[in-house]
Enzyme design. Structure first.
Site, PDB file in Angstrom:
ATOM      1  N   HIS A 447       0.832  -1.208   0.000  1.00  0.00           N
ATOM      2  CA  HIS A 447       0.000   0.000   0.000  1.00  0.00           C
ATOM      3  C   HIS A 447       0.871   1.265   0.000  1.00  0.00           C
ATOM      4  CE1 HIS A 447      -3.196  -2.462   2.473  1.00  0.00           C
ATOM      5  NE2 HIS A 447      -3.148  -2.828   1.213  1.00  0.00           N
TER       6      HIS A 447
HETATM    7  C1  LIG Z   1      -0.210  -7.365  -4.498  1.00  0.00           C
HETATM    8  C2  LIG Z   1      -1.037  -6.201  -4.048  1.00  0.00           C
HETATM    9  C3  LIG Z   1      -2.088  -6.419  -3.156  1.00  0.00           C
HETATM   10  C4  LIG Z   1      -2.863  -5.330  -2.738  1.00  0.00           C
HETATM   11  N1  LIG Z   1      -3.992  -5.583  -2.023  1.00  0.00           N
HETATM   12  C5  LIG Z   1      -4.856  -4.569  -1.788  1.00  0.00           C
HETATM   13  C6  LIG Z   1      -6.145  -4.827  -1.259  1.00  0.00           C
HETATM   14  O1  LIG Z   1      -6.556  -5.962  -1.048  1.00  0.00           O
HETATM   15  N2  LIG Z   1      -6.951  -3.763  -1.009  1.00  0.00           N
HETATM   16  C7  LIG Z   1      -6.558  -2.477  -1.261  1.00  0.00           C
HETATM   17  O2  LIG Z   1      -7.329  -1.553  -0.994  1.00  0.00           O
HETATM   18  N3  LIG Z   1      -5.349  -2.214  -1.789  1.00  0.00           N
HETATM   19  C8  LIG Z   1      -4.519  -3.226  -2.098  1.00  0.00           C
HETATM   20  N4  LIG Z   1      -3.339  -2.971  -2.725  1.00  0.00           N
HETATM   21  C9  LIG Z   1      -2.971  -1.561  -2.996  1.00  0.00           C
HETATM   22  C10 LIG Z   1      -3.816  -0.915  -4.103  1.00  0.00           C
HETATM   23  O3  LIG Z   1      -4.045  -1.825  -5.132  1.00  0.00           O
HETATM   24  C11 LIG Z   1      -3.111   0.357  -4.585  1.00  0.00           C
HETATM   25  O4  LIG Z   1      -2.985   1.273  -3.502  1.00  0.00           O
HETATM   26  C12 LIG Z   1      -3.845   1.076  -5.709  1.00  0.00           C
HETATM   27  O5  LIG Z   1      -4.337   0.185  -6.672  1.00  0.00           O
HETATM   28  C13 LIG Z   1      -2.885   2.080  -6.352  1.00  0.00           C
HETATM   29  O6  LIG Z   1      -3.524   2.744  -7.417  1.00  0.00           O
HETATM   30  P1  LIG Z   1      -2.703   3.787  -8.305  1.00  0.00           P
HETATM   31  O7  LIG Z   1      -3.639   4.262  -9.345  1.00  0.00           O
HETATM   32  O8  LIG Z   1      -2.053   4.772  -7.432  1.00  0.00           O
HETATM   33  O9  LIG Z   1      -1.529   2.933  -8.971  1.00  0.00           O
HETATM   34  P2  LIG Z   1      -1.607   1.644  -9.884  1.00  0.00           P
HETATM   35  O10 LIG Z   1      -2.948   1.019  -9.832  1.00  0.00           O
HETATM   36  O11 LIG Z   1      -0.440   0.803  -9.512  1.00  0.00           O
HETATM   37  O12 LIG Z   1      -1.430   2.213 -11.359  1.00  0.00           O
HETATM   38  C14 LIG Z   1      -0.239   2.743 -11.862  1.00  0.00           C
HETATM   39  C15 LIG Z   1      -0.169   2.396 -13.343  1.00  0.00           C
HETATM   40  O13 LIG Z   1       0.818   3.183 -13.962  1.00  0.00           O
HETATM   41  C16 LIG Z   1       1.574   2.376 -14.839  1.00  0.00           C
HETATM   42  N5  LIG Z   1       2.893   2.999 -14.972  1.00  0.00           N
HETATM   43  C17 LIG Z   1       3.852   3.113 -14.029  1.00  0.00           C
HETATM   44  N6  LIG Z   1       4.916   3.751 -14.530  1.00  0.00           N
HETATM   45  C18 LIG Z   1       4.604   4.063 -15.820  1.00  0.00           C
HETATM   46  C19 LIG Z   1       5.300   4.722 -16.873  1.00  0.00           C
HETATM   47  N7  LIG Z   1       6.541   5.220 -16.706  1.00  0.00           N
HETATM   48  N8  LIG Z   1       4.670   4.876 -18.074  1.00  0.00           N
HETATM   49  C20 LIG Z   1       3.416   4.390 -18.279  1.00  0.00           C
HETATM   50  N9  LIG Z   1       2.726   3.726 -17.318  1.00  0.00           N
HETATM   51  C21 LIG Z   1       3.327   3.582 -16.101  1.00  0.00           C
HETATM   52  C22 LIG Z   1       1.613   1.033 -14.150  1.00  0.00           C
HETATM   53  O14 LIG Z   1       1.945  -0.005 -15.045  1.00  0.00           O
HETATM   54  C23 LIG Z   1       0.208   0.937 -13.593  1.00  0.00           C
HETATM   55  O15 LIG Z   1      -0.690   0.361 -14.508  1.00  0.00           O
HETATM   56  C24 LIG Z   1      -2.538  -4.017  -3.158  1.00  0.00           C
HETATM   57  C25 LIG Z   1      -1.486  -3.809  -4.048  1.00  0.00           C
HETATM   58  C26 LIG Z   1      -0.750  -4.883  -4.514  1.00  0.00           C
HETATM   59  C27 LIG Z   1       0.342  -4.639  -5.497  1.00  0.00           C
END
Ligand SMILES: Cc1cc2nc3c(=O)[nH]c(=O)nc-3n(C[C@H](O)[C@H](O)[C@H](O)COP(=O)(O)OP(=O)(O)OC[C@H]3O[C@@H](n4cnc5c(N)ncnc54)[C@H](O)[C@@H]3O)c2cc1C
Length: 508
Positions: A447
């Site tokens: 997280h």
């Molecule tokens: C294994 C795991 C289990 C988890 N379990 C839970 C849970 O059960 N419940 C919960 O609430 N949270 C959970 N989390 C945390 C939660 O999923 C994250 O906090 C949330 O999804 C983050 O969202 P975000 O949009 O910030 O990033 P992300 O959803 O990670 O999206 C970022 C995106 O940007 C892309 N990206 C990165 N760098 C670049 C670049 N240079 N160029 C183009 N694209 C790029 C990535 O490929 C990705 O698709 C978990 C996370 C993981 C990894």
């Protein structure tokens, strides 16, 4: 300063960088206005492994093509690196996560104003939490018309129900809705599972928008750096198909590449702490010392139990019931999570074939770390140092949680399972040995937040409207902007931030 070259992809109003949890929300919401042309860039693939859809398979996904495979640097307290998975591909981390969908307790958002963030209390976020979800349980304050259909497991695993009974037997409160941000106690938590299949952000938000003529999605596109016209962010340079491309935005660029990805893109573009940038041999375009600082996460210590009675196979996501509680009576809100997991997680003592795990996390950790690029190369691994458990208060919160969890494990409700605590077992009985176990053998709950903290002071990266401070045409809208981590899993809060970002971008 990176000069703007003539772009292949012009005629775009907003470029959304990162097609993960927040990116899918932004792409879908912004293109509801037919006059707004959006380009979504995602480094990973549009096609993810089949296991993504099968909820109990989630522990295998981090090591698949749907994950980036990051690890931290060696952590001071454990003398070992820690795996820190994040999702790669449409849906991002929502496509590989454990599907727990829960708001932090309302009190955990109060400190978001510490560095000056205005208008981000729980009450301000409530309409956006509600907008993202459809719930049917009738709990107060929940949404009923959003794209995410969330609900607790209909029939949680029997061993997890026994743990819930044990929690109630040992004096804990049965929460009505532990996902809504208003309660403490134990209950089945909402899950992002619909008809037995995972519902990621790509499923709920992006898929229904894909046919819109004003949305262009490019996968396999890694953003290298941002392009500037004076102080205005004019576009993105990205790599795809072995070539370098340029995309220009008439309006704004929004970073939704996650807590790791967004800060790295800023740093590669010369935006960050001058020391970090010089170390990576990147010219300083705009000094913002907070980029990559304030990295924090929920670490988790595990108690692993062997059972004599067979534990039924998982049908949902393994962790279907959890509790939020206070580590000390004078805490101003819940600061410990206890989650019951229907498989025995790997442990340092002995392999367990048939059993379960109780995970304990400090939910308002004080330890803070950092993230920085190792070089200007967009494909070089970053230097990730969350400095887990460097603040003793975080260890003490877990010690308190372990004491509570053990009382639950030894309750009459679990007596019929014939359980034995394998890890840590008898090697950690007094407070100091439990603390030592916590420091040495923890995992990340994955997280991470905080590397582009929102606020209005010099350590803040974005202002209260998510605009990168001191620059124009550039925002960040993902987990990285959270000034402090909410006291539950993070996805529900990311959805709310992205829903709100869409409103901010739509404002004339
Ligand atoms: C294994 C795991 C289990 C988890 N379990 C839970 C849970 O059960 N419940 C919960 O609430 N949270 C959970 N989390 C945390 C939660 O999923 C994250 O906090 C949330 O999804 C983050 O969202 P975000 O949009 O910030 O990033 P992300 O959803 O990670 O999206 C970022 C995106 O940007 C892309 N990206 C990165 N760098 C670049 C670049 N240079 N160029 C183009 N694209 C790029 C990535 O490929 C990705 O698709 C978990 C996370 C993981 C990894």
């Amino acid at each position: 300063m990176h000069p703007v070259a003539a772009g292949k992809r012009n005629g775009v109003d907003v470029i959304v960088v990162g097609g993960g949890t927040a990116g899918c929300v932004l792409a879908a919401r912004l293109t509801q206005d037919a006059g707004t042309r959006v380009l979504l860039l995602e480094a990973g693939s549009a096609t993810l492994p089949d296991a993504v859809t099968h909820p109990p398979s989630w522990p295998s996904l981090a090591a698949s093509g749907a994950g980036w495979g990051d690890t931290t640097v060696v952590q001071r307290v454990s003398d070992a690196p820690v795996a820190l998975p994040r999702g790669k591909g449409l849906g991002g981390s929502s496509a590989i996560n454990a599907m727990v969908f829960a708001r932090g307790h309302r009190i955990s958002y109060d400190s978001w104003s510490d560095h000056g963030a205005k208008g981000w209390t729980f009450d301000h976020l409530l309409p956006y939490f509600q907008r993202s979800e459809t719930t049917t349980g009738g709990a107060p304050g929940r949404g009923t018309r959003g794209p995410l259909a969330v609900a607790p497991a209909k029939q949680p695993n029997e061993v997890l129900l026994a743990c819930l009974d044990g929690a109630l037997e040992t004096g804990h409160r049965r929460a009505f809705d532990i996902s809504g941000g208003l309660e403490e106690g134990f209950a089945p938590v909402d899950l992002n599972i619909v008809d037995g299949r995972r519902q990621s952000a790509a499923d709920a938000y992006l898929a229904p928008a894909l046919d819109r003529p004003n949305l262009d999605v490019v996968t396999g596109a890694t953003a290298h750096r941002l392009l500037f016209d004076g102080r205005r962010c004019a576009g993105v340079e990205y790599g795809a198909d072995g070539r370098t491309h340029t995309a220009l935005a008439a309006g704004e660029v929004v970073l939704t590449a996650g807590t790791i990805g967004s800060a790295l893109i800023l740093q590669r573009s010369g935006i960050g702490s001058a020391d970090d940038l010089r170390q990576a041999r990147v010219d300083v375009l705009h000094e913002l010392p907070g980029v990559g600082r304030n990295l924090h996460d929920h670490p988790r210590a595990n108690l692993v139990y062997q059972a004599q009675r067979p534990v039924p196979a998982a049908r949902y996501n393994h962790g279907e019931i959890l509790g939020l509680l206070r580590s000390t009576p004078d805490a101003d809100g819940p600061d410990v999570q206890i989650i019951f997991i229907d498989i025995p997680l790997p442990n340092p003592v002995a392999p367990v074939q048939n059993g379960f795990t109780i995970g304990i996390s400090p939910m308002r950790p004080k330890s803070r770390g950092s993230l920085r690029i190792s070089s200007a190369d967009p494909y070089a691994p970053p230097v990730i140092d969350p400095r887990y458990f460097t603040e003793e208060a975080d260890v003490r919160a877990v010690v308190s949680g372990i004491t509570t969890a053990r009382r639950i494990a030894w309750s009459c409700a679990l007596a019929g399972w014939g359980i034995e605590e394998v890890s840590p077992g008898l090697s950690a009985v007094d407070e100091e040995s439990i603390a030592d176990y916590t420091r040495r053998y923890f995992a990340s709950s994955c997280h991470p937040v905080g590397t582009c903290t929102m606020g209005e002071d010099e350590v803040s990266v974005v202002d209260s409207e998510l605009r990168v401070r001191g620059l124009d045409g550039l925002r960040v809208a993902d987990a990285s902007v959270m000034p402090s981590i909410p006291s539950n899993d993070t996805t529900a809060t990311v959805y709310a931030i992205a829903e709100r970002a869409a409103d901010l971008l739509r404002r004339p």
